[in-house]
Design a protein around this motif. Sequence first.
Motif, PDB file in Angstrom:
ATOM      1  N   TYR A   1       0.605  13.648   0.208  1.00  0.00           N
ATOM      2  CA  TYR A   1       0.462  14.952   0.974  1.00  0.00           C
ATOM      3  C   TYR A   1      -0.975  14.813   1.822  1.00  0.00           C
ATOM      4  CZ  TYR A   1      -1.236  19.594   1.687  1.00  0.00           C
ATOM      5  OH  TYR A   1      -1.544  20.553   2.278  1.00  0.00           O
ATOM      6  N   LEU A   2      -1.847  14.138   1.492  1.00  0.00           N
ATOM      7  CA  LEU A   2      -3.151  13.848   2.021  1.00  0.00           C
ATOM      8  C   LEU A   2      -3.086  12.689   3.232  1.00  0.00           C
ATOM      9  CD1 LEU A   2      -5.587  14.284  -0.799  1.00  0.00           C
ATOM     10  CD2 LEU A   2      -5.255  15.806   0.888  1.00  0.00           C
ATOM     11  N   PHE A   3      -2.470  11.632   2.834  1.00  0.00           N
ATOM     12  CA  PHE A   3      -2.549  10.428   3.736  1.00  0.00           C
ATOM     13  C   PHE A   3      -1.341   9.851   4.093  1.00  0.00           C
ATOM     14  CE2 PHE A   3      -6.402  10.538   0.513  1.00  0.00           C
ATOM     15  CZ  PHE A   3      -7.277  10.911   1.814  1.00  0.00           C
ATOM     16  N   ALA A   4      -0.099  10.509   3.712  1.00  0.00           N
ATOM     17  CA  ALA A   4       1.100   9.879   4.171  1.00  0.00           C
ATOM     18  C   ALA A   4       1.435   8.464   3.646  1.00  0.00           C
ATOM     19  CB  ALA A   4       1.311  10.361   5.607  1.00  0.00           C
ATOM     20  N   ILE A   5       0.835   8.071   2.409  1.00  0.00           N
ATOM     21  CA  ILE A   5       1.075   6.979   1.704  1.00  0.00           C
ATOM     22  C   ILE A   5       1.346   7.201   0.201  1.00  0.00           C
ATOM     23  CG2 ILE A   5      -0.137   5.505   3.513  1.00  0.00           C
ATOM     24  CD1 ILE A   5      -2.289   5.145   1.787  1.00  0.00           C
ATOM     25  N   ASP A   6       1.816   5.931  -0.685  1.00  0.00           N
ATOM     26  CA  ASP A   6       1.670   6.107  -2.074  1.00  0.00           C
ATOM     27  C   ASP A   6       0.803   5.116  -2.433  1.00  0.00           C
ATOM     28  OD1 ASP A   6       3.075   3.788  -1.840  1.00  0.00           O
ATOM     29  OD2 ASP A   6       4.929   4.833  -2.692  1.00  0.00           O
ATOM     30  N   HIS A   7       0.549   4.910  -3.600  1.00  0.00           N
ATOM     31  CA  HIS A   7      -0.162   3.849  -4.306  1.00  0.00           C
ATOM     32  C   HIS A   7       0.010   2.470  -3.906  1.00  0.00           C
ATOM     33  CE1 HIS A   7       2.586   3.346  -7.760  1.00  0.00           C
ATOM     34  NE2 HIS A   7       1.924   2.331  -7.882  1.00  0.00           N
ATOM     35  N   GLN A   8       1.474   2.218  -3.741  1.00  0.00           N
ATOM     36  CA  GLN A   8       1.948   1.066  -3.258  1.00  0.00           C
ATOM     37  C   GLN A   8       1.626   0.574  -1.957  1.00  0.00           C
ATOM     38  OE1 GLN A   8       5.981   1.066  -4.666  1.00  0.00           O
ATOM     39  NE2 GLN A   8       5.549  -0.071  -6.551  1.00  0.00           N
ATOM     40  N   ASP A   9       1.793   1.726  -1.091  1.00  0.00           N
ATOM     41  CA  ASP A   9       1.491   1.584   0.513  1.00  0.00           C
ATOM     42  C   ASP A   9      -0.008   1.231   0.512  1.00  0.00           C
ATOM     43  OD1 ASP A   9       4.158   2.048   1.089  1.00  0.00           O
ATOM     44  OD2 ASP A   9       3.482   4.176   1.389  1.00  0.00           O
TER      45      ASP A   9
ATOM     46  N   PHE B   1     -10.383   7.893  -3.555  1.00  0.00           N
ATOM     47  CA  PHE B   1      -9.709   6.491  -2.857  1.00  0.00           C
ATOM     48  C   PHE B   1      -9.952   6.797  -1.443  1.00  0.00           C
ATOM     49  CE2 PHE B   1      -6.212   3.918  -1.211  1.00  0.00           C
ATOM     50  CZ  PHE B   1      -6.657   2.708  -1.686  1.00  0.00           C
ATOM     51  N   GLY B   2      -9.334   7.766  -0.929  1.00  0.00           N
ATOM     52  CA  GLY B   2      -9.321   7.842   0.724  1.00  0.00           C
ATOM     53  C   GLY B   2     -10.813   7.883   1.203  1.00  0.00           C
ATOM     54  N   SER B   3     -11.691   8.396   0.597  1.00  0.00           N
ATOM     55  CA  SER B   3     -13.114   8.293   0.881  1.00  0.00           C
ATOM     56  C   SER B   3     -13.664   6.909   0.924  1.00  0.00           C
ATOM     57  CB  SER B   3     -13.933   9.105   0.226  1.00  0.00           C
ATOM     58  OG  SER B   3     -15.337   9.100   0.612  1.00  0.00           O
ATOM     59  N   ASP B   4     -13.134   6.091  -0.130  1.00  0.00           N
ATOM     60  CA  ASP B   4     -13.809   4.779  -0.361  1.00  0.00           C
ATOM     61  C   ASP B   4     -13.260   4.005   0.437  1.00  0.00           C
ATOM     62  OD1 ASP B   4     -15.323   5.807  -2.577  1.00  0.00           O
ATOM     63  OD2 ASP B   4     -13.897   5.053  -3.994  1.00  0.00           O
ATOM     64  N   TYR B   5     -12.313   4.044   1.034  1.00  0.00           N
ATOM     65  CA  TYR B   5     -11.299   3.208   1.982  1.00  0.00           C
ATOM     66  C   TYR B   5     -11.196   3.674   3.275  1.00  0.00           C
ATOM     67  CZ  TYR B   5     -11.034   0.224  -2.061  1.00  0.00           C
ATOM     68  OH  TYR B   5     -11.191  -0.610  -3.208  1.00  0.00           O
ATOM     69  N   ASP B   6     -11.985   4.697   3.511  1.00  0.00           N
ATOM     70  CA  ASP B   6     -11.813   5.415   4.790  1.00  0.00           C
ATOM     71  C   ASP B   6     -10.673   5.724   5.415  1.00  0.00           C
ATOM     72  OD1 ASP B   6     -14.616   5.257   5.145  1.00  0.00           O
ATOM     73  OD2 ASP B   6     -14.621   3.166   5.798  1.00  0.00           O
ATOM     74  N   LEU B   7      -9.630   6.450   4.597  1.00  0.00           N
ATOM     75  CA  LEU B   7      -8.316   6.663   5.025  1.00  0.00           C
ATOM     76  C   LEU B   7      -8.428   7.861   5.967  1.00  0.00           C
ATOM     77  CD1 LEU B   7      -6.316   6.156   1.843  1.00  0.00           C
ATOM     78  CD2 LEU B   7      -6.452   4.417   3.989  1.00  0.00           C
ATOM     79  N   GLU B   8      -7.780   8.006   6.999  1.00  0.00           N
ATOM     80  CA  GLU B   8      -7.468   9.142   7.845  1.00  0.00           C
ATOM     81  C   GLU B   8      -6.483  10.122   7.194  1.00  0.00           C
ATOM     82  OE1 GLU B   8      -8.646  11.132  10.825  1.00  0.00           O
ATOM     83  OE2 GLU B   8      -9.361   9.207  10.738  1.00  0.00           O
ATOM     84  N   ARG B   9      -7.331  11.384   6.888  1.00  0.00           N
ATOM     85  CA  ARG B   9      -6.450  12.400   6.573  1.00  0.00           C
ATOM     86  C   ARG B   9      -5.242  12.733   7.283  1.00  0.00           C
ATOM     87  NH1 ARG B   9      -9.013  16.501   3.388  1.00  0.00           N
ATOM     88  NH2 ARG B   9      -6.925  17.511   3.491  1.00  0.00           N
ATOM     89  N   ASP B  10      -4.128  12.921   6.912  1.00  0.00           N
ATOM     90  CA  ASP B  10      -2.744  13.234   7.499  1.00  0.00           C
ATOM     91  C   ASP B  10      -2.750  14.670   8.318  1.00  0.00           C
ATOM     92  OD1 ASP B  10      -0.066  13.199   8.142  1.00  0.00           O
ATOM     93  OD2 ASP B  10       0.472  14.622   6.642  1.00  0.00           O
TER      94      ASP B  10
END
Length: 71
Positions: free
Chosen positions: A20-28, A51-60
């Motif tokens: 929902y947030l990043f358009a990936i799952d844990h495997q991706d 996790f998204g914050s720690d790894y600078d993922l862009e919110r979907d």
Amino acid sequence: MTVTPIDPAWLAAVDAELLYLFAIDHQDAGMDAFLLGCYADLPPREAALAFGSDYDLERDDALWPRPRVPV
């Protein structure tokens, strides 16, 4: 070093939040059992956000805002 077993229900909920947030799952995201264990003490949404914050993922939704649902 021992790895804490991951609750399958928690993992499914984390995957749903990551999708929902990043358009990936844990495997991706490349999360292995050790990395999942680092977030396992958090509720699923908080784990996904941390996790998204720690790894600078862009919110979907930052790139493609979701349509508002009338209340």
